[in-house]
Structure formats: C-alpha cells, structure tokens
Design an enzyme around this catalytic site. Structure first.
Site, short mmCIF file in Angstrom:
data_model
loop_
_atom_site.label_atom_id
_atom_site.label_comp_id
_atom_site.label_asym_id
_atom_site.label_seq_id
_atom_site.Cartn_x
_atom_site.Cartn_y
_atom_site.Cartn_z
N LYS A 126 -16.76 -34.79 -4.08
CA LYS A 126 -16.05 -33.53 -3.64
C LYS A 126 -15.05 -33.91 -2.86
O LYS A 126 -13.72 -33.36 -2.72
CB LYS A 126 -16.99 -32.90 -2.92
CG LYS A 126 -18.15 -31.99 -3.72
CD LYS A 126 -17.40 -31.09 -4.80
CE LYS A 126 -18.43 -30.37 -5.59
NZ LYS A 126 -18.10 -29.67 -6.67
N TYR A 156 -22.34 -36.70 -4.20
CA TYR A 156 -22.05 -35.62 -4.28
C TYR A 156 -20.76 -35.27 -3.08
O TYR A 156 -19.73 -34.92 -3.58
CB TYR A 156 -22.99 -34.59 -3.86
CG TYR A 156 -22.66 -33.06 -3.93
CD1 TYR A 156 -22.40 -32.37 -5.11
CD2 TYR A 156 -22.28 -32.59 -2.65
CE1 TYR A 156 -22.22 -30.76 -4.91
CE2 TYR A 156 -22.02 -31.03 -2.69
CZ TYR A 156 -21.86 -30.40 -3.85
OH TYR A 156 -21.29 -29.00 -3.73
N1 LIG Z 1 -24.32 -23.43 -4.22
C1 LIG Z 1 -23.86 -23.97 -2.95
O1 LIG Z 1 -24.10 -23.67 -2.01
C2 LIG Z 1 -22.23 -24.60 -3.30
C3 LIG Z 1 -21.70 -24.95 -2.00
C4 LIG Z 1 -20.44 -25.68 -1.95
C5 LIG Z 1 -20.09 -26.03 -3.22
N2 LIG Z 1 -20.62 -25.64 -4.35
C6 LIG Z 1 -20.06 -26.09 -5.59
O2 LIG Z 1 -19.77 -24.83 -6.34
C7 LIG Z 1 -19.70 -25.04 -7.83
C8 LIG Z 1 -20.65 -23.86 -8.36
O3 LIG Z 1 -21.91 -24.03 -7.77
P1 LIG Z 1 -22.99 -23.17 -8.19
O4 LIG Z 1 -23.76 -22.91 -6.76
O5 LIG Z 1 -22.55 -21.93 -8.66
O6 LIG Z 1 -23.91 -23.82 -9.00
P2 LIG Z 1 -25.17 -23.76 -10.12
O7 LIG Z 1 -25.89 -24.93 -10.29
O8 LIG Z 1 -25.51 -22.21 -9.76
O9 LIG Z 1 -24.33 -23.30 -11.44
C9 LIG Z 1 -23.61 -24.48 -12.08
C10 LIG Z 1 -23.26 -24.46 -13.46
O10 LIG Z 1 -22.69 -25.52 -13.99
C11 LIG Z 1 -23.20 -25.76 -15.18
N3 LIG Z 1 -23.08 -27.27 -15.44
C12 LIG Z 1 -23.99 -28.29 -14.79
N4 LIG Z 1 -23.53 -29.70 -15.20
C13 LIG Z 1 -22.61 -29.34 -16.29
C14 LIG Z 1 -21.65 -30.10 -17.01
N5 LIG Z 1 -21.85 -31.48 -17.00
N6 LIG Z 1 -20.70 -29.44 -17.82
C15 LIG Z 1 -20.44 -28.39 -17.73
N7 LIG Z 1 -21.26 -27.25 -16.88
C16 LIG Z 1 -22.38 -28.01 -16.12
C17 LIG Z 1 -24.66 -25.29 -15.05
O11 LIG Z 1 -25.24 -25.38 -16.39
C18 LIG Z 1 -24.43 -24.12 -14.21
O12 LIG Z 1 -24.48 -23.01 -15.17
C19 LIG Z 1 -20.13 -26.34 -7.90
O13 LIG Z 1 -19.01 -27.19 -8.04
C20 LIG Z 1 -20.84 -26.90 -6.65
O14 LIG Z 1 -20.65 -28.16 -6.24
C21 LIG Z 1 -21.76 -25.07 -4.30
#
Ligand SMILES: NC(=O)c1ccc[n+]([C@@H]2O[C@H](COP(=O)([O-])OP(=O)(O)OC[C@H]3O[C@@H](n4cnc5c(N)ncnc54)[C@H](O)[C@@H]3O)[C@@H](O)[C@H]2O)c1
Length: 253
Positions: free
Chosen positions: A162, A158
């Site tokens: 990133k 991961y």
């Molecule tokens: N939540 C956190 O604390 C956090 C922190 C830093 C970065 N992020 C990043 O922010 C972004 C959004 O995260 P989130 O927390 O909303 O995630 P989440 O898991 O709540 O939602 C992610 C969405 O992406 C979809 N998804 C997963 N794999 C996929 C694929 N192969 N193709 C298309 N869609 C796909 C899932 O079905 C889901 O609807 C991500 O890139 C994550 O890495 C999240």
C-alpha cells in the site's frame, strides 16, 4: 449525473467498496466494467447495477496476472467503446499469513505484492493508453492508512504494497499530466466490508471508540470520495492523497 457519458473500470468490484462504487458511479451516469477474480460476486454486482437502471458488464480478472488485465481492459473497451476512469480498488489483506517481516513467507510477499501493487501497475499499463485516447481521464487507487502507520500486529506485505502505491500514483500523476491523466490515492481507515469479516462485533466497537467520528466507515463513505476524484469536479487535483478514516490518523487520543 456527475459521471455522465463516462466509462469506469473498477477492480475488486464484486463486493465491499468496489461494489458500492459500481452502484454509485452508475447512478451518476457512468457505464461500469466490473472486474473481479470472483465470478459469482462480480456477476452479482453487474446484475445489481443493471437492476438499478445502470449499465455494467462483468469481466473475470485476477489483477495479479498481466495477461488477465490486458484481456479485461481490451474486452471492456470492446464492450463500451472507451475508458475514462480506472479505479484500482482490488486488494487483499491476509491477516493469518501476513505478519511482521521476520515471520512472513516469501510466497505471501510475492502474491500480496502481485495483487495489491502489480495489479494497479497492469491496470495502468493497459488502461492509461485508453484514457489518453479519450483526451485524458482519472486514475484512482485505494491504498490504506496502513501505509501511513505502523501497527504492533503488523501485516508488512500489505503495508509495504500500500505504501508503494503512493509513490506509483505520484509518478503517474507527473508523467501523464500533460496527457490530462490525473492520478490520486485514497487512504481508507477501517471500513465495514467482507475484508473485515474476521473482526468480531466487539472488536469493531473497540475500533470505533478510537475513531474521533466514533464509527467504522461504510463502503459508501469511500465510494463518495472516489466519485469526486473520478468526476471533473476534481480536475485540478492530481498526485494527491485523501485520508477517509473518521479522523483516526490525526487523533492523539
Ligand atoms: N476494509 C477495510 O477496512 C480497508 C481499509 C483500508 C483499505 N482497504 C482497501 O480497500 C480496497 C477494497 O477493500 P474491501 O474492504 O472492499 O475488500 P473486500 O475484501 O471486501 O473486497 C475485495 C474484492 O476484491 C476482489 N479481489 C481479491 N483479489 C483479487 C484479484 N487478485 N483480482 C481481482 N479481484 C480481486 C475480491 O474478490 C473482492 O470482491 C482494498 O484495496 C483494500 O486493501 C480496505
């Protein structure tokens, strides 16, 4: 109406930050191409946008599969006539399979890189020509503060995926600048979304205590940053990274 007359393609828009951004961008006047691997979640986001008075269409897409992305971009252009904004938001964090390098399986590396890194690559490959056709546009990519820090409890696939997005975004910013395509990165801290569902309330409170602003982010906190980067208000900003973490990474405490 900060995104009036614009069309935004948002990946991973079925839940979390992608859903929040879909609703927010639509309220600001954009029409939304909702992409997600989860059809039920994606359809629900599109329905929520529509019931809020906006316009959205769902396209099922695994961003790690080039043919899926190619088709979804083409379908979105057919549905809305153009694309102005690409929001590379989809990402996966597999805590139970993604560890430090000495313990992480090659299959996990390949799939995490496939979704988190190659996903945005494919979206840009097929989406940027559409932005150029419109005289330019905005690419927003969600990285993470995990790309900036090491953690004792590592998720190295991961983290590395990133980190690579930072370099990719900078390169895109330089290569396509003369076509008026901008490319910027958001680094969220801990955001209260389904991705963090394994964290207990106690763990979340523990994290909040480490954050100078004393709370986890809500999805809208990130969506508002993406809105600014999507809009013409940020028209002189490209190749930038914006940390949205409540001060976590600059805190010495
Ligand atoms: N939540 C956190 O604390 C956090 C922190 C830093 C970065 N992020 C990043 O922010 C972004 C959004 O995260 P989130 O927390 O909303 O995630 P989440 O898991 O709540 O939602 C992610 C969405 O992406 C979809 N998804 C997963 N794999 C996929 C694929 N192969 N193709 C298309 N869609 C796909 C899932 O079905 C889901 O609807 C991500 O890139 C994550 O890495 C999240």
């Amino acid at each position: 109406m900060r995104l009036k007359d614009k069309v935004a393609l948002i990946t991973g828009a079925g839940m979390g930050m992608g859903r929040a951004a879909s609703l927010l961008f639509a309220r600001e006047g954009a029409r939304i191409a909702v992409l997600d691997i989860n059809a039920e979640a994606g359809e629900e986001t599109a329905a929520l946008v529509r019931s809020d008075g906006g316009e959205a269409a769902f396209f099922r897409c695994d961003v790690g599969v080039e043919e899926n992305v190619k088709k979804s971009v083409a379908d979105a252009v057919t549905a809305f006539g153009k694309l102005n904004i690409l929001f590379n938001n989809a990402g996966v964090l597999w805590r139970e399979r993604d560890f430090e390098v000495t313990r992480t399986d090659e299959r996990i590396w390949d799939r995490v890189m496939g979704i988190n890194l190659k996903g945005p690559v494919f979206v840009c490959k097929y989406g940027i020509p559409e932005l150029i056709r419109q005289g330019g546009g905005s690419v927003i990519t969600t990285s993470s503060i995990s790309a900036l820090l090491g953690y004792k409890r590592a998720q190295d696939a991961y983290t590395a995926s990133k980190g690579a997005l930072i370099s990719l975004s900078r390169s895109i910013a330089v290569v396509y600048a003369d076509k008026k395509v901008r490319s910027n990165i958001i680094h969220p801290g801990f955001v209260d979304t389904p991705m963090q569902k394994e964290l207990s309330e106690e763990a979340k409170q523990g994290i909040a205590q480490l954050v100078p602003l004393r709370r986890l982010a809500q999805p809208l906190d990130i969506a508002y940053c993406a809105l600014f980067l999507a809009s013409d208000e940020s028209s002189y900003i490209t190749g930038a990274e914006i940390v949205v973490d409540g001060g976590l990474t600059i805190s010495g405490a």
